[in-house]
Write an enzyme that holds these catalytic residues in place. Structure first.
Site, PDB file in Angstrom:
ATOM      1  N   SER A  65       4.007  -4.293   8.765  1.00 40.79           N
ATOM      2  CA  SER A  65       3.010  -3.273   9.104  1.00 40.79           C
ATOM      3  C   SER A  65       3.299  -2.661  10.468  1.00 40.79           C
ATOM      4  O   SER A  65       3.923  -3.268  11.340  1.00 40.79           O
ATOM      5  CB  SER A  65       1.606  -3.866   9.104  1.00 40.79           C
ATOM      6  OG  SER A  65       1.334  -4.535   7.900  1.00 40.79           O
TER       7      SER A  65
HETATM    8  N1  SAH Z   1       1.713  -9.032   7.326  1.00 41.52           N
HETATM    9  C1  SAH Z   1       3.027  -8.572   6.927  1.00 41.52           C
HETATM   10  C2  SAH Z   1       2.940  -7.266   6.177  1.00 41.52           C
HETATM   11  C3  SAH Z   1       3.317  -7.474   4.797  1.00 41.52           C
HETATM   12  S1  SAH Z   1       3.185  -6.136   3.641  1.00 41.52           S
HETATM   13  C4  SAH Z   1       3.973  -8.464   8.117  1.00 41.52           C
HETATM   14  O1  SAH Z   1       3.492  -8.539   9.237  1.00 41.52           O
HETATM   15  O2  SAH Z   1       5.192  -8.325   7.911  1.00 41.52           O
HETATM   16  C5  SAH Z   1       2.229  -6.931   2.386  1.00 41.52           C
HETATM   17  C6  SAH Z   1       2.752  -8.232   1.845  1.00 41.52           C
HETATM   18  O3  SAH Z   1       1.801  -8.688   0.897  1.00 41.52           O
HETATM   19  C7  SAH Z   1       4.082  -8.156   1.117  1.00 41.52           C
HETATM   20  O4  SAH Z   1       4.971  -9.073   1.675  1.00 41.52           O
HETATM   21  C8  SAH Z   1       3.742  -8.529  -0.321  1.00 41.52           C
HETATM   22  O5  SAH Z   1       4.755  -9.253  -0.987  1.00 41.52           O
HETATM   23  C9  SAH Z   1       2.500  -9.376  -0.121  1.00 41.52           C
HETATM   24  N2  SAH Z   1       1.627  -9.476  -1.291  1.00 41.52           N
HETATM   25  C10 SAH Z   1       1.360  -8.519  -2.212  1.00 41.52           C
HETATM   26  N3  SAH Z   1       0.503  -8.986  -3.125  1.00 41.52           N
HETATM   27  C11 SAH Z   1       0.217 -10.266  -2.802  1.00 41.52           C
HETATM   28  C12 SAH Z   1      -0.606 -11.287  -3.374  1.00 41.52           C
HETATM   29  N4  SAH Z   1      -1.322 -11.081  -4.484  1.00 41.52           N
HETATM   30  N5  SAH Z   1      -0.653 -12.490  -2.756  1.00 41.52           N
HETATM   31  C13 SAH Z   1       0.068 -12.720  -1.627  1.00 41.52           C
HETATM   32  N6  SAH Z   1       0.859 -11.801  -1.051  1.00 41.52           N
HETATM   33  C14 SAH Z   1       0.933 -10.588  -1.622  1.00 41.52           C
END
Ligand code: SAH
Length: 213
Positions: A65
């Site tokens: 993000s």
């Molecule tokens: N907080 C992260 C941003 C990640 S983007 C950072 O700082 O890098 C969102 C993430 O949510 C992705 O890695 C995706 O794989 C995960 N995601 C999507 N659906 C999900 C679910 N149902 N349960 C857990 N993770 C999920």
């Protein structure tokens, strides 16, 4: 070179100034943003742009993000030093590291096993001993670790997953993007004010990748 001239330090100072200019005020959140080495959470070929205020690819079609959004969510969730936090969507582990600077414990759930493994190794290498990473469906929360004082969801659902609200401690705050895949998402904050009473606030428009599953 003095001891605080660690790699990326001047870029982090600049990032904190930018976040202040964009309206972030919480001194603990700003300090956390100034402490986490974002370049460690992206591929080496992106290290040059690691401190730009933009999302960056982390593989598998997912993104780390934008720093402004990470800071905004941390400020809205407001974890205190003794708090237990749940993050849904570990991704690179960057958001978990920021939360780990602010709270006692962070429990984070990632859908994609390869991302979870990489984040676990990275967080451990960087010394974040208070973060626990699990592979799974974060829409179910983490019942064995509940209740949480703060919950941060980093992918958008059409509807707020009910399990996440029920795993909030009374007095706890959940922050999550809710809405469709395109530009109709809102960042919601839900506060559990009593056992059976939740207060919802809309914190404005955002754009996140969709929650999988
Ligand atoms: N907080 C992260 C941003 C990640 S983007 C950072 O700082 O890098 C969102 C993430 O949510 C992705 O890695 C995706 O794989 C995960 N995601 C999507 N659906 C999900 C679910 N149902 N349960 C857990 N993770 C999920």
């Amino acid at each position: 070179m003095t001891t605080d001239e660690t790699p990326g330090r001047s870029s982090r100072v600049a990032l904190v100034r930018l976040l202040e200019a964009r309206g972030l005020t919480d001194p603990r959140v700003l300090a956390a943003m100034g402490a986490v080495p974002r370049e460690e959470f992206v591929d080496a070929d992106l290290a040059d742009v690691a401190y730009a205020d933009s999302p960056l690819p982390i593989g598998g079609g997912q993104t780390i993000s934008q720093p402004h959004v990470v800071a905004l969510m941390a400020e809205a969730a407001g974890p205190g030093p003794d708090d237990r936090v749940l993050e849904v969507g570990t991704g690179s582990g960057y958001g978990a590291a920021v939360l780990a600077q602010l709270a006692a414990e962070v429990h984070t759930v990632e859908w994609d096993e390869a991302l979870a493994t990489a984040a676990r190794e990275r967080l451990s290498r960087l010394g974040y001993g208070n973060v626990e990473v699990r592979t799974g469906d974060g829409r179910e929360g983490w019942p064995e670790r509940a209740p949480f004082h703060a919950v941060v969801v980093t992918a958008a659902a059409e509807e707020l997953p009910q399990a996440l609200c029920s795993q909030l401690a009374v007095g706890g705050r959940l922050v999550a993007p809710v809405g469709g895949q395109h530009d109709d998402q809102s960042l919601l904050r839900v506060r559990r004010v009593a056992d059976d009473e939740y207060v919802r606030e809309d914190l404005g428009g955002v754009r996140f990748v969709p929650l999988r599953g």
